[in-house]
Scaffold this motif. Structure first.
Motif, PDB file in Angstrom:
ATOM      1  N   ILE A   1      -1.824   8.903  -4.315  1.00 57.69           N
ATOM      2  CA  ILE A   1      -2.630   8.656  -3.119  1.00 57.69           C
ATOM      3  C   ILE A   1      -1.753   7.871  -2.139  1.00 57.69           C
ATOM      4  O   ILE A   1      -1.249   6.799  -2.471  1.00 57.69           O
ATOM      5  CB  ILE A   1      -3.896   7.840  -3.456  1.00 57.69           C
ATOM      6  CG1 ILE A   1      -4.874   8.669  -4.276  1.00 57.69           C
ATOM      7  CG2 ILE A   1      -4.565   7.291  -2.196  1.00 57.69           C
ATOM      8  CD1 ILE A   1      -5.627   9.739  -3.511  1.00 57.69           C
ATOM      9  N   LEU A   2      -1.569   8.430  -0.943  1.00 57.34           N
ATOM     10  CA  LEU A   2      -0.805   7.750   0.098  1.00 57.34           C
ATOM     11  C   LEU A   2      -1.720   7.471   1.277  1.00 57.34           C
ATOM     12  O   LEU A   2      -2.542   8.316   1.652  1.00 57.34           O
ATOM     13  CB  LEU A   2       0.361   8.632   0.575  1.00 57.34           C
ATOM     14  CG  LEU A   2       1.368   9.102  -0.480  1.00 57.34           C
ATOM     15  CD1 LEU A   2       2.426   9.991   0.174  1.00 57.34           C
ATOM     16  CD2 LEU A   2       2.027   7.898  -1.160  1.00 57.34           C
ATOM     17  N   LEU A   3      -1.576   6.289   1.846  1.00 54.44           N
ATOM     18  CA  LEU A   3      -2.383   5.962   3.018  1.00 54.44           C
ATOM     19  C   LEU A   3      -1.848   6.719   4.233  1.00 54.44           C
ATOM     20  O   LEU A   3      -0.645   6.721   4.491  1.00 54.44           O
ATOM     21  CB  LEU A   3      -2.332   4.453   3.265  1.00 54.44           C
ATOM     22  CG  LEU A   3      -3.234   3.952   4.403  1.00 54.44           C
ATOM     23  CD1 LEU A   3      -3.953   2.686   3.976  1.00 54.44           C
ATOM     24  CD2 LEU A   3      -2.436   3.691   5.668  1.00 54.44           C
TER      25      LEU A   3
ATOM     26  N   LEU B   1      -6.506   9.145   3.726  1.00 55.39           N
ATOM     27  CA  LEU B   1      -5.545   9.186   2.622  1.00 55.39           C
ATOM     28  C   LEU B   1      -5.036  10.604   2.396  1.00 55.39           C
ATOM     29  O   LEU B   1      -5.734  11.578   2.683  1.00 55.39           O
ATOM     30  CB  LEU B   1      -6.230   8.710   1.331  1.00 55.39           C
ATOM     31  CG  LEU B   1      -6.848   7.307   1.350  1.00 55.39           C
ATOM     32  CD1 LEU B   1      -7.847   7.161   0.214  1.00 55.39           C
ATOM     33  CD2 LEU B   1      -5.764   6.239   1.248  1.00 55.39           C
ATOM     34  N   PHE B   2      -3.834  10.701   1.844  1.00 55.83           N
ATOM     35  CA  PHE B   2      -3.320  11.978   1.364  1.00 55.83           C
ATOM     36  C   PHE B   2      -3.372  11.980  -0.165  1.00 55.83           C
ATOM     37  O   PHE B   2      -2.972  10.999  -0.797  1.00 55.83           O
ATOM     38  CB  PHE B   2      -1.843  12.158   1.774  1.00 55.83           C
ATOM     39  CG  PHE B   2      -1.619  12.261   3.258  1.00 55.83           C
ATOM     40  CD1 PHE B   2      -2.264  13.243   4.007  1.00 55.83           C
ATOM     41  CD2 PHE B   2      -0.742  11.395   3.903  1.00 55.83           C
ATOM     42  CE1 PHE B   2      -2.037  13.351   5.382  1.00 55.83           C
ATOM     43  CE2 PHE B   2      -0.514  11.496   5.275  1.00 55.83           C
ATOM     44  CZ  PHE B   2      -1.168  12.470   6.015  1.00 55.83           C
TER      45      PHE B   2
ATOM     46  N   ASP C   1      -9.222   2.172  -4.829  1.00 58.78           N
ATOM     47  CA  ASP C   1      -8.378   0.991  -4.997  1.00 58.78           C
ATOM     48  C   ASP C   1      -7.446   0.809  -3.799  1.00 58.78           C
ATOM     49  O   ASP C   1      -7.285  -0.302  -3.287  1.00 58.78           O
ATOM     50  CB  ASP C   1      -7.538   1.100  -6.279  1.00 58.78           C
ATOM     51  CG  ASP C   1      -8.391   0.933  -7.526  1.00 58.78           C
ATOM     52  OD1 ASP C   1      -9.580   0.546  -7.386  1.00 58.78           O
ATOM     53  OD2 ASP C   1      -7.883   1.196  -8.631  1.00 58.78           O
ATOM     54  N   VAL C   2      -6.827   1.920  -3.367  1.00 56.85           N
ATOM     55  CA  VAL C   2      -5.908   1.839  -2.226  1.00 56.85           C
ATOM     56  C   VAL C   2      -6.680   1.410  -0.970  1.00 56.85           C
ATOM     57  O   VAL C   2      -6.238   0.537  -0.220  1.00 56.85           O
ATOM     58  CB  VAL C   2      -5.203   3.202  -2.002  1.00 56.85           C
ATOM     59  CG1 VAL C   2      -4.451   3.209  -0.673  1.00 56.85           C
ATOM     60  CG2 VAL C   2      -4.248   3.500  -3.160  1.00 56.85           C
TER      61      VAL C   2
ATOM     62  N   ILE D   1       0.866  -1.181   0.000  1.00 58.01           N
ATOM     63  CA  ILE D   1       0.000   0.000   0.000  1.00 58.01           C
ATOM     64  C   ILE D   1       0.909   1.239   0.000  1.00 58.01           C
ATOM     65  O   ILE D   1       1.803   1.329   0.848  1.00 58.01           O
ATOM     66  CB  ILE D   1      -0.886   0.038   1.272  1.00 58.01           C
ATOM     67  CG1 ILE D   1      -1.576  -1.297   1.527  1.00 58.01           C
ATOM     68  CG2 ILE D   1      -1.873   1.197   1.216  1.00 58.01           C
ATOM     69  CD1 ILE D   1      -2.618  -1.690   0.544  1.00 58.01           C
ATOM     70  N   PRO D   2       0.688   2.191  -0.900  1.00 60.02           N
ATOM     71  CA  PRO D   2       1.544   3.382  -0.907  1.00 60.02           C
ATOM     72  C   PRO D   2       1.331   4.224   0.348  1.00 60.02           C
ATOM     73  O   PRO D   2       0.185   4.493   0.726  1.00 60.02           O
ATOM     74  CB  PRO D   2       1.083   4.138  -2.154  1.00 60.02           C
ATOM     75  CG  PRO D   2      -0.302   3.649  -2.432  1.00 60.02           C
ATOM     76  CD  PRO D   2      -0.351   2.232  -1.939  1.00 60.02           C
ATOM     77  N   LEU D   3       2.410   4.621   0.991  1.00 61.98           N
ATOM     78  CA  LEU D   3       2.294   5.455   2.201  1.00 61.98           C
ATOM     79  C   LEU D   3       3.566   6.256   2.372  1.00 61.98           C
ATOM     80  O   LEU D   3       4.587   5.927   1.775  1.00 61.98           O
ATOM     81  CB  LEU D   3       1.930   4.628   3.432  1.00 61.98           C
ATOM     82  CG  LEU D   3       2.866   3.616   4.045  1.00 61.98           C
ATOM     83  CD1 LEU D   3       2.284   3.124   5.375  1.00 61.98           C
ATOM     84  CD2 LEU D   3       3.042   2.407   3.155  1.00 61.98           C
TER      85      LEU D   3
END
Lengths: 508, 508
Positions: free
Chosen positions: B348-350, B340-341, B321-322, B201-203
């Motif tokens: 999109i970052l968690l 999210l950011f 999706d994230v 997950i992108p973060l």
């Protein structure tokens, strides 16, 4: 006596646009019937004690917070400068704790308005949600007086309450909304007709009957079928009987309990649809109408409500006008339900009025900006009325009426709810009544969505109604959505073309 | 120990897509922190007794009906053929009785699902509405075990509960939804990051810090401003501190209570908007996402939520999706909030996940076919999930945060509510917290209507925000309604022409 004041104001010649013979005498007999009834009150008020708890692990909690019990009314608050915590500090007392009281409590909980209910049944639907529940009869004077001491404003979820006590309480300065005068007029269906007739509201012709001779004369005047109604304690069709011919009059009157009860007849209204309008009036006398709905009854009990009603704009306007005018003639704040007949020739006739939230307005919880329950609370505590318009294009309300006694009835209801929960836009309401009885209102399901047509298809699918399921045997690949039958001429060609190409369709 | 199982499963090399140095050692320190915390539990569970009533007139009623107390769980019911009365007989136990518990109770009351809450505060917001309220700490093992005996399913309205007890209860066969494993991951924000990073997950980049030296190294690596966060017991921005330069590191760490508490750093996310998605998972593992919303914070506390978020379709899809992927990596039923950011470059970052209903989903009560609270109940008791889509085009939620301590704070809130009640489509929620504190969540107002633009104008009018009122000095005769700024090029010519003719306008 306030009842005498009403009688003095209502001069016989003004009572009816189409006055029946010897009206004045008959009217006075109504007043006597009221007094008789008061003598038979059921003194079953008793207090709830925590000692009845059977819980071993720990005692159940209180529904009301004892730390605030000292604020029995907010009259002390109103007069000083201490700020209101939240929306209103006014304690709303409701006579009756059935499903309407329950849904009032639900609306109140959002706003943290304290609702206390008076109901004889310990397990009544509103009990678990009320800020407090006084177990006692809302038809008993001493009980109602004791209850009223705890309320900032007193209101009702049923019109079958002890109105003489309400009048007395009003004289003592207790705030009743709507006013006792309104409940007195409405709780006697004959008096209600007299009142609305006097105010020029269109309604079916009617007259009081005191003996078989008068009833036969009414039959000759109005023709058959003839509707015979009890004046009081009538709801969900109870207290109504239809005589198809003169020969059936005697038995119809027997079914209703005889003339001693107080009867009247109505000319049969040749209606093609039954409509209803919820009307709200604020304490500032502002009046707002909810959209006109169609109500469909099953054995005289409201069963399905479609919002908005599929009738021409002119009819909706007429229905709203009649409803507005009817409620303008009554006193006090709250929501009122106006039940109407739409006749074959496009007339709107008033059927009856309820001075409270009503089954025809349950859909508003999910479909309107302000539900009828929130609106009633806003009105009686003196907050501004909310927007009554629909926030979804359409809604259908389906009553969960007991299909059977006891456990088999519960099973049928649960199966129906289980299917409803699979439907998009469906909300299931369950009133948590401890006993299941045939035809009893146990809950309801509201469907909201893009059009009454689409929702009607979903309702039929939920009920697995004959015809709908069969048509589904070949899964349709195209849905033809029609708002009403008037779209049929345009859409039938679309269906024809799709059919030419072998594409299965489904009309909604 | 379940915690050990997790540790064995999570091989250090898999933890992070961008692993910080010496991860494994740091990870074990988390586990020790959990054990330390359990030793400090507050044993303040006590039972409620009806004798505490100060009511003179009559005793308050019970929130739960004693006649049904014998059904402590519905496991007995599930195994036999006795029909379910209503939607479900399962008693839902909620750890925590704040406003989220209160709104769960409100949703439950429609469905007549029994919710019992465990909360240390006798006057907690859920207390008056719960079927039962056990006064005690949801962080105390013995209390939670006692409470669990009464539940058909155990769930939470806060992630800051005693997870070791939940794991023990699960081993005893108690049904916890979501699963204890999920709560263990989420209640430690560092462990949460590790988990989601491991699942791709992108973060924002992050690393654990144990001393000032490591913190300085992190500052060199990630740059400034640097976000420093406490791992545990963090909510509404508590436990976060920003250091704008290396010189501010020491004081930021002091503010957070020092390294002993467990800290980590995050690379500053250059976000242009904060978004959130409520995700529901049923017991059948079906997953549904609510529409993406924009959240606006004030002093780190959620203040305004706009639904749907005014972002391009591609961003909405990405956010969904994230969120979907994040929740798919966790275990158990219920609703989850994914914060999210949205970064300047369209990533999109968690930010973080909550394993429960969330402030960013309050608008769903009025704006969606199924509210997040009904959805959570449907999910945990095993009913089918409802439709999460919006039934109104737009909604804005505005939190009523305490503006002042005590009575002056109540006064400000009441004045704001009074203005809100004049606005069409506004619903006021008041949580009935006995004490007003600055920045405390006391209630919220939801506006629903035709577009976020229109609602934003109504919100500003409600708040009498500078700029809005001034523009209203000349009453506009035409409103120019725009869904978003992208409509501006088209609509500005309309405004120009109206201006030519001297017609005052207002852009929404």
């Amino acid at each position: 006596m306030a009842s005498k004041q009403i009688l003095q104001e209502l001069k016989p010649s003004q009572f009816l646009s189409r006055p029946p013979p010897s009206l004045s005498l008959r009217f006075f007999s109504v007043s006597i019937a009221v007094d008789n009834r008061n003598r038979n009150r059921n003194h079953n008020h008793r207090l709830r004690h925590s000692s009845s708890s059977s819980s071993k692990l720990y005692n159940p909690v209180f529904a009301c917070r004892t730390s605030r019990d000292s604020h029995e009314t907010d009259s002390s608050r109103k007069d000083d400068d201490s700020p209101v915590h939240g929306l209103s500090e006014k304690i709303v007392g409701v006579l009756g704790g059935g499903q309407l009281g329950r849904m009032l409590c639900q609306a109140a909980s959002k706003m943290a308005i304290k609702v206390i209910v008076l109901d004889p049944s310990e397990n009544c639907p509103a009990s678990a949600l009320a800020y407090d529940h006084m177990v006692g009869s809302f038809d008993d004077s001493a009980t109602v007086e004791e209850f009223a001491k705890r309320c900032g404003v007193l209101t009702v979820e049923t019109e079958h309450v002890d109105v003489a006590t309400l009048e007395k309480l009003e004289q003592q300065g207790i705030d009743c909304e709507p006013k006792a005068s309104t409940i007195r007029i409405i709780q006697d269906k004959y008096l209600q007709k007299v009142h609305f007739s006097r105010h020029g509201i269109p309604l079916p012709e009617f007259m009081e009957i005191n003996n078989l001779e008068e009833t036969k004369r009414a039959g000759e005047l109005y023709g058959y079928p003839l509707m015979i109604k009890g004046k009081r304690l009538a709801y969900d069709g109870r207290g109504n009987a239809v005589a198809k011919s003169e020969g059936e009059l005697s038995s119809a009157i027997d079914v209703l309990g005889g003339f001693g009860r107080g009867l009247y007849v109505e000319k049969w209204a040749p209606f093609i649809k039954e409509l209803a309008v919820i009307v709200a009036r604020g304490r500032d006398n502002s009046i707002l109408c909810y959209p006109v709905v169609e109500t469909i009854h099953k054995e005289n009990i409201c069963h399905i409500v479609k919002a908005p009603a599929d009738v021409p704009w002119r009819i909706r306007k007429l229905a709203n006008d009649v409803a507005y005018k009817a409620i303008s003639s009554l006193e006090g704040a709250g929501v009122f339900a106006v039940e109407l007949f739409l006749t074959r020739d496009g007339q709107i006739l008033l059927n009856e009025v309820a001075p409270r939230p009503h089954n025809s307005g349950h859909h508003t919880i999910e479909s309107c900006y302000t539900s009828q329950f929130e609106q009633h609370l806003r009105a009686v505590v003196g907050l501004p009325l909310g927007d009554p318009s629909m926030k979804t294009p359409a809604a259908i309300m389906y009553n969960l009426l007991g299909e059977d006694e006891g456990e088999p009835g519960f099973k049928v209801a649960h199966q129906l709810i289980a299917r409803a929960l699979e439907i998009p836009g469906a909300t299931a309401h369950w009133y948590d009544k401890p006993e299941m009885r045939r035809q009893r209102k146990m809950g309801h399901i509201t469907l909201v969505g893009p059009s009454v047509g689409v929702l009607e298809a979903r309702r039929k699918s939920m009920l697995r109604e004959e015809g709908y399921e069969n048509r589904n045997e070949v899964a349709p690949r195209v849905g033809i959505v029609m708002g009403s039958d008037s779209d049929l001429p345009v859409m039938k060609d679309a269906a024809r073309i799709l059919n030419m190409f072998g594409v299965s369709t489904e009309e909604w």
